[in-house]
Design a protein around this motif. Structure first.
Motif, PDB file in Angstrom:
ATOM      1  N   LEU A 186       0.831  -1.202   0.000  1.00 21.43           N
ATOM      2  CA  LEU A 186       0.000   0.000   0.000  1.00 21.43           C
ATOM      3  C   LEU A 186       0.869   1.256   0.000  1.00 21.43           C
ATOM      4  O   LEU A 186       0.590   2.221  -0.716  1.00 21.43           O
ATOM      5  N   LEU A 187       1.954   1.203   0.786  1.00 21.41           N
ATOM      6  CA  LEU A 187       2.896   2.324   0.799  1.00 21.41           C
ATOM      7  C   LEU A 187       3.519   2.503  -0.575  1.00 21.41           C
ATOM      8  O   LEU A 187       3.661   3.632  -1.078  1.00 21.41           O
ATOM      9  N   LEU A 188       3.845   1.394  -1.207  1.00 27.09           N
ATOM     10  CA  LEU A 188       4.408   1.437  -2.556  1.00 27.09           C
ATOM     11  C   LEU A 188       3.404   2.035  -3.538  1.00 27.09           C
ATOM     12  O   LEU A 188       3.763   2.830  -4.418  1.00 27.09           O
ATOM     13  N   ALA A 189       2.108   1.684  -3.361  1.00 30.77           N
ATOM     14  CA  ALA A 189       1.072   2.227  -4.240  1.00 30.77           C
ATOM     15  C   ALA A 189       0.953   3.734  -4.050  1.00 30.77           C
ATOM     16  O   ALA A 189       0.793   4.478  -5.027  1.00 30.77           O
ATOM     17  N   ILE A 190       1.056   4.201  -2.792  1.00 35.61           N
ATOM     18  CA  ILE A 190       0.984   5.641  -2.535  1.00 35.61           C
ATOM     19  C   ILE A 190       2.125   6.363  -3.233  1.00 35.61           C
ATOM     20  O   ILE A 190       1.932   7.362  -3.937  1.00 35.61           O
ATOM     21  N   VAL A 191       3.341   5.834  -3.065  1.00 32.27           N
ATOM     22  CA  VAL A 191       4.507   6.478  -3.676  1.00 32.27           C
ATOM     23  C   VAL A 191       4.389   6.474  -5.199  1.00 32.27           C
ATOM     24  O   VAL A 191       4.649   7.472  -5.874  1.00 32.27           O
ATOM     25  N   PHE A 192       3.931   5.337  -5.748  1.00 34.33           N
ATOM     26  CA  PHE A 192       3.811   5.221  -7.194  1.00 34.33           C
ATOM     27  C   PHE A 192       2.779   6.195  -7.742  1.00 34.33           C
ATOM     28  O   PHE A 192       3.008   6.875  -8.753  1.00 34.33           O
ATOM     29  N   LEU A 193       1.642   6.297  -7.046  1.00 35.12           N
ATOM     30  CA  LEU A 193       0.600   7.221  -7.498  1.00 35.12           C
ATOM     31  C   LEU A 193       1.093   8.657  -7.424  1.00 35.12           C
ATOM     32  O   LEU A 193       0.875   9.449  -8.343  1.00 35.12           O
ATOM     33  N   PHE A 194       1.794   8.978  -6.338  1.00 37.25           N
ATOM     34  CA  PHE A 194       2.312  10.329  -6.156  1.00 37.25           C
ATOM     35  C   PHE A 194       3.330  10.667  -7.233  1.00 37.25           C
ATOM     36  O   PHE A 194       3.428  11.799  -7.681  1.00 37.25           O
ATOM     37  N   LEU A 195       4.103   9.678  -7.675  1.00 40.00           N
ATOM     38  CA  LEU A 195       5.107   9.939  -8.705  1.00 40.00           C
ATOM     39  C   LEU A 195       4.493  10.023 -10.088  1.00 40.00           C
ATOM     40  O   LEU A 195       4.844  10.891 -10.874  1.00 40.00           O
ATOM     41  N   LEU A 217     -10.498   8.751 -18.225  1.00 39.19           N
ATOM     42  CA  LEU A 217     -10.287   7.307 -18.063  1.00 39.19           C
ATOM     43  C   LEU A 217      -9.246   7.030 -16.993  1.00 39.19           C
ATOM     44  O   LEU A 217      -9.404   6.119 -16.164  1.00 39.19           O
ATOM     45  N   ASP A 218      -8.179   7.836 -16.990  1.00 37.12           N
ATOM     46  CA  ASP A 218      -7.153   7.700 -15.961  1.00 37.12           C
ATOM     47  C   ASP A 218      -7.745   7.917 -14.572  1.00 37.12           C
ATOM     48  O   ASP A 218      -7.494   7.149 -13.638  1.00 37.12           O
ATOM     49  N   ALA A 219      -8.597   8.961 -14.472  1.00 37.21           N
ATOM     50  CA  ALA A 219      -9.212   9.253 -13.180  1.00 37.21           C
ATOM     51  C   ALA A 219     -10.157   8.140 -12.753  1.00 37.21           C
ATOM     52  O   ALA A 219     -10.269   7.833 -11.561  1.00 37.21           O
ATOM     53  N   ILE A 222      -4.677  -2.672  -5.801  1.00 33.46           N
ATOM     54  CA  ILE A 222      -4.589  -1.210  -5.895  1.00 33.46           C
ATOM     55  C   ILE A 222      -3.343  -0.806  -6.668  1.00 33.46           C
ATOM     56  O   ILE A 222      -3.388   0.013  -7.587  1.00 33.46           O
ATOM     57  N   LEU A 223      -2.216  -1.422  -6.307  1.00 30.63           N
ATOM     58  CA  LEU A 223      -0.960  -1.127  -7.002  1.00 30.63           C
ATOM     59  C   LEU A 223      -1.072  -1.494  -8.473  1.00 30.63           C
ATOM     60  O   LEU A 223      -0.650  -0.736  -9.357  1.00 30.63           O
ATOM     61  N   LEU A 224      -1.692  -2.635  -8.741  1.00 28.04           N
ATOM     62  CA  LEU A 224      -1.840  -3.102 -10.125  1.00 28.04           C
ATOM     63  C   LEU A 224      -2.686  -2.131 -10.942  1.00 28.04           C
ATOM     64  O   LEU A 224      -2.329  -1.755 -12.074  1.00 28.04           O
ATOM     65  N   ILE A 225      -3.812  -1.669 -10.344  1.00 27.17           N
ATOM     66  CA  ILE A 225      -4.690  -0.745 -11.062  1.00 27.17           C
ATOM     67  C   ILE A 225      -3.980   0.576 -11.321  1.00 27.17           C
ATOM     68  O   ILE A 225      -4.086   1.157 -12.406  1.00 27.17           O
ATOM     69  N   GLY A 226      -3.198   1.037 -10.331  1.00 26.61           N
ATOM     70  CA  GLY A 226      -2.457   2.285 -10.523  1.00 26.61           C
ATOM     71  C   GLY A 226      -1.462   2.181 -11.657  1.00 26.61           C
ATOM     72  O   GLY A 226      -1.375   3.064 -12.519  1.00 26.61           O
ATOM     73  N   ILE A 227      -0.729   1.066 -11.693  1.00 32.10           N
ATOM     74  CA  ILE A 227       0.267   0.879 -12.748  1.00 32.10           C
ATOM     75  C   ILE A 227      -0.408   0.796 -14.104  1.00 32.10           C
ATOM     76  O   ILE A 227       0.039   1.419 -15.080  1.00 32.10           O
ATOM     77  N   LEU A 228      -1.534   0.081 -14.185  1.00 31.27           N
ATOM     78  CA  LEU A 228      -2.229  -0.069 -15.466  1.00 31.27           C
ATOM     79  C   LEU A 228      -2.782   1.267 -15.950  1.00 31.27           C
ATOM     80  O   LEU A 228      -2.710   1.579 -17.142  1.00 31.27           O
ATOM     81  N   ALA A 229      -3.315   2.081 -15.007  1.00 24.56           N
ATOM     82  CA  ALA A 229      -3.850   3.380 -15.412  1.00 24.56           C
ATOM     83  C   ALA A 229      -2.741   4.266 -15.954  1.00 24.56           C
ATOM     84  O   ALA A 229      -2.898   4.936 -16.981  1.00 24.56           O
ATOM     85  N   PHE A 230      -1.589   4.243 -15.265  1.00 21.70           N
ATOM     86  CA  PHE A 230      -0.486   5.087 -15.735  1.00 21.70           C
ATOM     87  C   PHE A 230       0.020   4.626 -17.095  1.00 21.70           C
ATOM     88  O   PHE A 230       0.281   5.445 -17.984  1.00 21.70           O
ATOM     89  N   GLY A 264      -1.639   3.017 -19.421  1.00 20.12           N
ATOM     90  CA  GLY A 264      -2.620   3.348 -20.440  1.00 20.12           C
ATOM     91  C   GLY A 264      -2.561   4.812 -20.826  1.00 20.12           C
ATOM     92  O   GLY A 264      -2.605   5.160 -22.013  1.00 20.12           O
ATOM     93  N   THR A 265      -2.415   5.692 -19.809  1.00 20.36           N
ATOM     94  CA  THR A 265      -2.340   7.111 -20.121  1.00 20.36           C
ATOM     95  C   THR A 265      -1.080   7.441 -20.913  1.00 20.36           C
ATOM     96  O   THR A 265      -1.130   8.234 -21.863  1.00 20.36           O
ATOM     97  N   ALA A 266       0.032   6.821 -20.536  1.00 27.23           N
ATOM     98  CA  ALA A 266       1.277   7.087 -21.255  1.00 27.23           C
ATOM     99  C   ALA A 266       1.186   6.611 -22.695  1.00 27.23           C
ATOM    100  O   ALA A 266       1.607   7.312 -23.626  1.00 27.23           O
ATOM    101  N   ALA A 267       0.570   5.452 -22.904  1.00 25.12           N
ATOM    102  CA  ALA A 267       0.438   4.933 -24.265  1.00 25.12           C
ATOM    103  C   ALA A 267      -0.478   5.807 -25.097  1.00 25.12           C
ATOM    104  O   ALA A 267      -0.194   6.086 -26.274  1.00 25.12           O
ATOM    105  N   PHE A 268      -1.563   6.299 -24.488  1.00 17.82           N
ATOM    106  CA  PHE A 268      -2.472   7.176 -25.225  1.00 17.82           C
ATOM    107  C   PHE A 268      -1.793   8.495 -25.565  1.00 17.82           C
ATOM    108  O   PHE A 268      -2.017   9.059 -26.651  1.00 17.82           O
ATOM    109  N   ALA A 269      -0.960   9.003 -24.642  1.00 18.20           N
ATOM    110  CA  ALA A 269      -0.255  10.251 -24.921  1.00 18.20           C
ATOM    111  C   ALA A 269       0.691  10.082 -26.102  1.00 18.20           C
ATOM    112  O   ALA A 269       0.756  10.922 -27.001  1.00 18.20           O
ATOM    113  N   LYS A 270       1.400   8.965 -26.114  1.00 20.27           N
ATOM    114  CA  LYS A 270       2.305   8.682 -27.229  1.00 20.27           C
ATOM    115  C   LYS A 270       1.534   8.562 -28.530  1.00 20.27           C
ATOM    116  O   LYS A 270       1.946   9.092 -29.568  1.00 20.27           O
TER     117      LYS A 270
END
Lengths: 107, 93
Positions: free
Chosen positions: A57-66, B36-38, B63-71, B73-79
């Protein structure tokens, strides 16, 4: 218990979005703040109540913030270079001057 | 105390509804991509609140997985918006 309060505050912060959602920057910033509040609330909830410190969760926070400013910058830059100009349809007054400055400096 | 989490869940769902409206009606492609990112980020928040409600900590990797996927997707759309292709080729081969 701290998590509940923070989550409610952040949800209100996310609900603020319909006022400003035409601006992609505003969406990005407000959503990031709300999500960081929610994730911190979840982190503290599991930490204080269940004695379970979740490092993912901490990693997710940092990743989102970055990555949130990075993605906002990427998409607005791409929109500018593709000639979309996403700020032309806005009606907010306090942004108009800034917008003109920006287009002037872009020219 | 549980009522607060339900209220937070309802507010997040309302926010996602507003983002869906922006995706459907958005004047430009960039607005749609941002919305979509939001939506993805709000989905991560809903998963967080839901994991509190259900008292489990097994959803927190999602949560981490969804964050990475959203980022991504946004980067690919920007490109794609900027250059027209997602993966560049040099033309030498």
């Amino acid at each position: 218990m701290a998590g509940a309060l923070l989550t409610l505050i952040s949800a209100i912060g996310v609900l603020r979005l319909p006022d400003v959602y035409t601006r992609s920057h505003a969406i990005s910033k407000s959503t990031t703040l709300g999500m960081i509040f929610i994730l911190m609330g979840t982190l503290f909830y599991f930490w204080l109540k269940h004695d379970h410190f979740n490092s993912r969760l901490l990693l997710a926070i940092v990743f989102l913030f970055l990555t949130s400013p990075v993605s906002a910058h990427l998409i607005s830059r791409a929109a500018y270079y593709s000639g979309v100009r996403p700020w032309e349809g806005t009606v907010r007054d306090d942004l108009a001057e800034r917008r003109e400055n920006r287009t002037k400096s872009a020219e | 105390m549980t009522v607060m989490f339900y209220i937070a869940l309802a507010l997040l769902s309302l926010a996602i509804g507003c983002f869906v409206y922006r995706v459907v009606k958005g004047p430009t492609v960039a607005d749609r991509v941002i919305a979509l990112d939001a939506i993805g980020i709000c989905l991560a928040g809903i998963v967080a609140v839901l994991s509190i409600l259900l008292e489990t900590s097994v959803f927190l990797e999602i949560i981490l997985l969804i964050g990475i996927l959203a980022f991504l997707g946004t980067a690919a759309f920007a490109k794609f918006l900027q250059k027209g292709v997602v993966i560049e080729r040099d033309g030498n081969h």
